[in-house]
Design a protein around this motif. Structure first.
Motif, PDB file in Angstrom:
ATOM      1  N   LEU A 146      39.962  20.760  53.723  1.00  0.00           N
ATOM      2  CA  LEU A 146      39.748  19.663  54.658  1.00  0.00           C
ATOM      3  C   LEU A 146      38.346  19.819  55.219  1.00  0.00           C
ATOM      4  CD1 LEU A 146      40.881  17.224  56.212  1.00  0.00           C
ATOM      5  CD2 LEU A 146      41.694  18.846  57.941  1.00  0.00           C
ATOM      6  N   TRP A 147      37.529  18.769  55.078  1.00  0.00           N
ATOM      7  CA  TRP A 147      36.131  18.803  55.498  1.00  0.00           C
ATOM      8  C   TRP A 147      35.871  17.734  56.538  1.00  0.00           C
ATOM      9  CZ3 TRP A 147      32.951  22.635  53.923  1.00  0.00           C
ATOM     10  CH2 TRP A 147      33.454  23.459  52.915  1.00  0.00           C
ATOM     11  N   ARG A 148      34.950  17.992  57.450  1.00  0.00           N
ATOM     12  CA  ARG A 148      34.604  17.072  58.532  1.00  0.00           C
ATOM     13  C   ARG A 148      34.096  15.741  57.988  1.00  0.00           C
ATOM     14  NH1 ARG A 148      30.803  20.124  61.843  1.00  0.00           N
ATOM     15  NH2 ARG A 148      29.475  19.751  60.064  1.00  0.00           N
ATOM     16  N   SER A 149      33.332  15.784  56.882  1.00  0.00           N
ATOM     17  CA  SER A 149      32.782  14.545  56.321  1.00  0.00           C
ATOM     18  C   SER A 149      32.582  14.704  54.821  1.00  0.00           C
ATOM     19  CB  SER A 149      31.422  14.237  56.971  1.00  0.00           C
ATOM     20  OG  SER A 149      30.452  15.183  56.546  1.00  0.00           O
ATOM     21  N   ALA A 150      32.377  13.577  54.150  1.00  0.00           N
ATOM     22  CA  ALA A 150      32.092  13.603  52.713  1.00  0.00           C
ATOM     23  C   ALA A 150      30.783  14.340  52.449  1.00  0.00           C
ATOM     24  CB  ALA A 150      32.036  12.183  52.161  1.00  0.00           C
ATOM     25  N   GLY A 151      29.817  14.215  53.374  1.00  0.00           N
ATOM     26  CA  GLY A 151      28.547  14.911  53.226  1.00  0.00           C
ATOM     27  C   GLY A 151      28.719  16.423  53.273  1.00  0.00           C
ATOM     28  N   ASP A 152      29.576  16.902  54.178  1.00  0.00           N
ATOM     29  CA  ASP A 152      29.843  18.342  54.250  1.00  0.00           C
ATOM     30  C   ASP A 152      30.473  18.829  52.947  1.00  0.00           C
ATOM     31  OD1 ASP A 152      28.858  18.837  56.858  1.00  0.00           O
ATOM     32  OD2 ASP A 152      30.731  18.108  57.723  1.00  0.00           O
ATOM     33  N   LEU A 153      31.399  18.049  52.428  1.00  0.00           N
ATOM     34  CA  LEU A 153      32.036  18.423  51.165  1.00  0.00           C
ATOM     35  C   LEU A 153      31.007  18.442  50.036  1.00  0.00           C
ATOM     36  CD1 LEU A 153      34.445  19.067  49.366  1.00  0.00           C
ATOM     37  CD2 LEU A 153      34.926  16.611  49.273  1.00  0.00           C
ATOM     38  N   ALA A 154      30.123  17.446  50.011  1.00  0.00           N
ATOM     39  CA  ALA A 154      29.096  17.376  48.959  1.00  0.00           C
ATOM     40  C   ALA A 154      28.156  18.582  49.023  1.00  0.00           C
ATOM     41  CB  ALA A 154      28.310  16.078  49.083  1.00  0.00           C
ATOM     42  N   ARG A 155      27.918  19.101  50.217  1.00  0.00           N
ATOM     43  CA  ARG A 155      27.026  20.253  50.372  1.00  0.00           C
ATOM     44  C   ARG A 155      27.733  21.584  50.119  1.00  0.00           C
ATOM     45  NH1 ARG A 155      25.216  16.681  54.152  1.00  0.00           N
ATOM     46  NH2 ARG A 155      26.609  17.423  55.788  1.00  0.00           N
ATOM     47  N   ARG A 156      29.023  21.529  49.955  1.00  0.00           N
ATOM     48  CA  ARG A 156      29.790  22.760  49.753  1.00  0.00           C
ATOM     49  C   ARG A 156      29.218  23.528  48.560  1.00  0.00           C
ATOM     50  NH1 ARG A 156      33.748  25.164  46.846  1.00  0.00           N
ATOM     51  NH2 ARG A 156      35.382  26.204  47.980  1.00  0.00           N
ATOM     52  N   GLY A 157      28.902  24.767  48.790  1.00  0.00           N
ATOM     53  CA  GLY A 157      28.335  25.584  47.721  1.00  0.00           C
ATOM     54  C   GLY A 157      29.234  26.733  47.369  1.00  0.00           C
ATOM     55  N   ARG A 158      29.021  27.244  46.211  1.00  0.00           N
ATOM     56  CA  ARG A 158      29.745  28.459  45.809  1.00  0.00           C
ATOM     57  C   ARG A 158      29.067  29.655  46.437  1.00  0.00           C
ATOM     58  NH1 ARG A 158      34.383  28.422  42.835  1.00  0.00           N
ATOM     59  NH2 ARG A 158      34.510  26.563  41.606  1.00  0.00           N
ATOM     60  N   HIS A 159      29.848  30.609  46.823  1.00  0.00           N
ATOM     61  CA  HIS A 159      29.324  31.834  47.416  1.00  0.00           C
ATOM     62  C   HIS A 159      29.253  32.905  46.344  1.00  0.00           C
ATOM     63  CE1 HIS A 159      29.525  30.509  51.594  1.00  0.00           C
ATOM     64  NE2 HIS A 159      30.577  29.838  51.210  1.00  0.00           N
ATOM     65  N   ALA A 160      28.150  33.605  46.326  1.00  0.00           N
ATOM     66  CA  ALA A 160      27.966  34.666  45.334  1.00  0.00           C
ATOM     67  C   ALA A 160      29.061  35.717  45.432  1.00  0.00           C
ATOM     68  CB  ALA A 160      26.600  35.306  45.519  1.00  0.00           C
ATOM     69  N   GLY A 161      29.581  35.945  46.632  1.00  0.00           N
ATOM     70  CA  GLY A 161      30.597  36.973  46.815  1.00  0.00           C
ATOM     71  C   GLY A 161      32.006  36.528  46.488  1.00  0.00           C
ATOM     72  N   THR A 162      32.181  35.246  46.196  1.00  0.00           N
ATOM     73  CA  THR A 162      33.515  34.736  45.906  1.00  0.00           C
ATOM     74  C   THR A 162      33.836  34.911  44.438  1.00  0.00           C
ATOM     75  OG1 THR A 162      33.354  33.091  47.652  1.00  0.00           O
ATOM     76  CG2 THR A 162      35.010  32.708  45.976  1.00  0.00           C
ATOM     77  N   THR A 163      34.929  35.558  44.167  1.00  0.00           N
ATOM     78  CA  THR A 163      35.411  35.668  42.792  1.00  0.00           C
ATOM     79  C   THR A 163      36.772  35.008  42.731  1.00  0.00           C
ATOM     80  OG1 THR A 163      36.376  37.819  43.265  1.00  0.00           O
ATOM     81  CG2 THR A 163      34.167  37.812  42.306  1.00  0.00           C
TER      82      THR A 163
END
Length: 66
Positions: free
Chosen positions: A39-56
């Motif tokens: 759940l994201w505050r806005s479509a723009g926030d979702l569009a900016r969502r990035g992958r984290h290097a530490g996430t596997t």
């Protein structure tokens, strides 16, 4: 009860700007199926969502013929 690895996966995404909720659920009928709820505050926030290097991402291949 959280899945053993779920905090490691969800914590970085929850820290991203605009992230309101990020959860992982295991399907009760098929424990090999995971559902990710975001759940994201806005479509723009979702569009900016990035992958984290530490996430596997935990993955498991289905047996051939499934």
């Amino acid at each position: 009860m959280p899945l053993p690895w779920s905090r490691r996966v969800t914590r970085p995404t929850r820290a991203e700007p605009g992230s309101l909720r990020y959860q992982v659920h295991r399907d009760a009928a098929d424990p090999t199926t995971l559902v990710f709820y975001e759940l994201w505050r806005s479509a723009g926030d979702l569009a900016r969502r990035g992958r984290h290097a530490g996430t596997t991402w935990p993955t498991r291949k289905k047996p051939s013929g499934s």
